[in-house]
Design a protein around this motif. Structure first.
Motif, mmCIF file in Angstrom:
data_model
loop_
_atom_site.group_PDB
_atom_site.id
_atom_site.type_symbol
_atom_site.label_atom_id
_atom_site.label_comp_id
_atom_site.label_asym_id
_atom_site.label_seq_id
_atom_site.Cartn_x
_atom_site.Cartn_y
_atom_site.Cartn_z
ATOM 1 N N ASN A 21 28.374 23.269 -4.341
ATOM 2 C CA ASN A 21 28.126 23.893 -5.630
ATOM 3 C C ASN A 21 26.923 23.241 -6.285
ATOM 4 O O ASN A 21 26.598 22.084 -6.008
ATOM 5 C CB ASN A 21 29.343 23.739 -6.528
ATOM 6 C CG ASN A 21 30.529 24.517 -5.990
ATOM 7 O OD1 ASN A 21 30.364 25.570 -5.397
ATOM 8 N ND2 ASN A 21 31.720 23.975 -6.188
ATOM 9 N N VAL A 65 20.172 23.296 -17.280
ATOM 10 C CA VAL A 65 20.766 24.606 -17.043
ATOM 11 C C VAL A 65 20.028 25.197 -15.856
ATOM 12 O O VAL A 65 18.821 25.410 -15.906
ATOM 13 C CB VAL A 65 20.628 25.512 -18.283
ATOM 14 C CG1 VAL A 65 21.176 26.891 -17.978
ATOM 15 C CG2 VAL A 65 21.315 24.885 -19.470
ATOM 16 N N THR A 91 22.849 16.384 -16.270
ATOM 17 C CA THR A 91 23.899 16.882 -17.156
ATOM 18 C C THR A 91 23.361 17.863 -18.182
ATOM 19 O O THR A 91 24.074 18.772 -18.587
ATOM 20 C CB THR A 91 24.587 15.718 -17.898
ATOM 21 O OG1 THR A 91 23.588 14.940 -18.565
ATOM 22 C CG2 THR A 91 25.358 14.845 -16.929
ATOM 23 N N ASN A 92 22.150 17.737 -18.615
ATOM 24 C CA ASN A 92 21.576 18.623 -19.622
ATOM 25 C C ASN A 92 20.713 19.730 -19.018
ATOM 26 O O ASN A 92 19.971 20.381 -19.729
ATOM 27 C CB ASN A 92 20.739 17.818 -20.615
ATOM 28 C CG ASN A 92 21.585 16.855 -21.409
ATOM 29 O OD1 ASN A 92 22.754 17.118 -21.662
ATOM 30 N ND2 ASN A 92 21.008 15.735 -21.793
ATOM 31 N N TYR A 114 26.806 22.483 -9.437
ATOM 32 C CA TYR A 114 27.355 21.445 -10.313
ATOM 33 C C TYR A 114 28.625 20.897 -9.697
ATOM 34 O O TYR A 114 29.488 21.652 -9.260
ATOM 35 C CB TYR A 114 27.677 22.023 -11.702
ATOM 36 C CG TYR A 114 26.457 22.396 -12.491
ATOM 37 C CD1 TYR A 114 25.757 21.422 -13.191
ATOM 38 C CD2 TYR A 114 26.005 23.700 -12.550
ATOM 39 C CE1 TYR A 114 24.626 21.752 -13.918
ATOM 40 C CE2 TYR A 114 24.874 24.041 -13.275
ATOM 41 C CZ TYR A 114 24.201 23.057 -13.957
ATOM 42 O OH TYR A 114 23.088 23.377 -14.674
ATOM 43 N N GLU A 115 28.727 19.591 -9.657
ATOM 44 C CA GLU A 115 29.951 18.931 -9.224
ATOM 45 C C GLU A 115 30.277 17.853 -10.251
ATOM 46 O O GLU A 115 29.428 17.009 -10.558
ATOM 47 C CB GLU A 115 29.783 18.305 -7.835
ATOM 48 C CG GLU A 115 29.713 19.348 -6.726
ATOM 49 C CD GLU A 115 29.585 18.733 -5.348
ATOM 50 O OE1 GLU A 115 29.592 17.494 -5.224
ATOM 51 O OE2 GLU A 115 29.477 19.504 -4.386
ATOM 52 N N ALA A 116 31.476 17.894 -10.779
ATOM 53 C CA ALA A 116 31.930 16.958 -11.818
ATOM 54 C C ALA A 116 30.985 17.001 -13.017
ATOM 55 O O ALA A 116 30.588 15.964 -13.553
ATOM 56 C CB ALA A 116 32.064 15.540 -11.267
ATOM 57 N N GLU A 117 30.571 18.228 -13.392
ATOM 58 C CA GLU A 117 29.688 18.469 -14.522
ATOM 59 C C GLU A 117 28.322 17.794 -14.389
ATOM 60 O O GLU A 117 27.651 17.531 -15.376
ATOM 61 C CB GLU A 117 30.363 18.059 -15.834
ATOM 62 C CG GLU A 117 31.606 18.865 -16.136
ATOM 63 C CD GLU A 117 32.226 18.464 -17.452
ATOM 64 O OE1 GLU A 117 31.614 17.688 -18.204
ATOM 65 O OE2 GLU A 117 33.327 18.941 -17.728
ATOM 66 N N LYS A 118 27.940 17.491 -13.173
ATOM 67 C CA LYS A 118 26.620 16.919 -12.906
ATOM 68 C C LYS A 118 25.939 17.772 -11.850
ATOM 69 O O LYS A 118 26.581 18.380 -11.002
ATOM 70 C CB LYS A 118 26.725 15.466 -12.430
ATOM 71 C CG LYS A 118 27.182 14.531 -13.511
ATOM 72 C CD LYS A 118 27.074 13.102 -13.069
ATOM 73 C CE LYS A 118 27.499 12.186 -14.214
ATOM 74 N NZ LYS A 118 27.319 10.802 -13.875
ATOM 75 N N LEU A 119 24.635 17.773 -11.914
ATOM 76 C CA LEU A 119 23.839 18.573 -10.994
ATOM 77 C C LEU A 119 23.890 17.957 -9.604
ATOM 78 O O LEU A 119 23.681 16.759 -9.422
ATOM 79 C CB LEU A 119 22.387 18.624 -11.492
ATOM 80 C CG LEU A 119 21.494 19.701 -10.943
ATOM 81 C CD1 LEU A 119 22.060 21.076 -11.233
ATOM 82 C CD2 LEU A 119 20.109 19.596 -11.551
ATOM 83 N N ASN A 120 24.189 18.797 -8.609
ATOM 84 C CA ASN A 120 24.213 18.361 -7.215
ATOM 85 C C ASN A 120 22.810 18.569 -6.643
ATOM 86 O O ASN A 120 22.422 19.683 -6.304
ATOM 87 C CB ASN A 120 25.251 19.177 -6.436
ATOM 88 C CG ASN A 120 25.380 18.729 -5.000
ATOM 89 O OD1 ASN A 120 24.577 17.953 -4.495
ATOM 90 N ND2 ASN A 120 26.400 19.233 -4.334
ATOM 91 N N ASP A 133 20.406 12.583 -14.031
ATOM 92 C CA ASP A 133 21.759 12.949 -13.626
ATOM 93 C C ASP A 133 22.002 14.450 -13.692
ATOM 94 O O ASP A 133 22.940 14.961 -13.130
ATOM 95 C CB ASP A 133 22.807 12.212 -14.460
ATOM 96 C CG ASP A 133 22.743 12.578 -15.930
ATOM 97 O OD1 ASP A 133 21.872 13.373 -16.311
ATOM 98 O OD2 ASP A 133 23.573 12.055 -16.693
#
Length: 187
Positions: A85, A63, A60-61, A87-93, A58
């Motif tokens: 972007n 960078v 999330t971790n 990141y979208e909704a704090e998840k990697l796109n 997902d």
């Protein structure tokens, strides 16, 4: 009678067509089943890796750092390829990440092509200088030969002039005079 023969041939042809169609369908079915079996094995392999390592895809971790050159290139008017972007909704796109990676690969390709072009220019320059060096070396050898030949010719002429002067003064060649003195002293 003729009509019956025609009907029989037509029925035989229809049976042959049906047999061919059945063979094709069976062949395609076999291919599909083989494909599904191979995909099932691949899915099991991927599932086993994910289950074993407890991977979560997902982002999330993660960078994600984008080099300034890539930001500048993507931000320029000529390369409007990234559509979102990172990141979208704090998840990697992942779509944006893949677009960025593709742009990074294009950048590397362009730099590689430029370096190949520069290398070709350097090779051409070296080749040109090598040819110029060969020409200068050849001209140097010719000039040395021209300088050496007149010197040896000049020495030869000086020797001849010297012998002529001695001959005029002594009425004979100095070499002959030396030979006569050696023969008189030996007797």
């Amino acid at each position: 009678l003729l009509f019956c023969v025609y009907r029989m041939k037509q029925n035989d042809q229809n049976k042959n067509d049906k047999t061919e169609a059945i063979k094709k369908v069976r062949s395609m079915w076999t291919f599909i089943m083989e494909m599904l079996t191979s995909l099932k094995k691949e899915k099991e392999d991927v599932d086993s890796v994910l289950d074993e390592h407890k991977c979560i895809l997902d982002g999330t971790n993660v960078v994600f750092r984008i080099p300034q050159l890539l930001v500048h290139r993507v931000g320029s008017d000529t390369h409007q390829l990234c559509t979102g972007n990172v990141y979208e909704a704090e998840k990697l796109n992942f779509l944006t990440v893949i677009q960025l990676l593709n742009e990074a690969l294009r950048t590397l390709r362009d730099e590689h092509c430029q370096s190949e072009f520069k290398l070709q220019v350097v090779e051409n320059t070296i080749s040109h200088y090598d040819e110029a060096l060969k020409d200068v070396t050849a001209k140097r050898l010719v000039m040395l030969q021209q300088l050496c030949v007149p010197t040896s010719v000049s020495n030869w002429r000086k020797q001849e002039d010297w012998e002529v002067k001695w001959k005029n003064f002594l009425d004979q060649c100095p070499f002959n005079l030396c030979l006569e003195q050696n023969s008189v002293s030996s007797v």
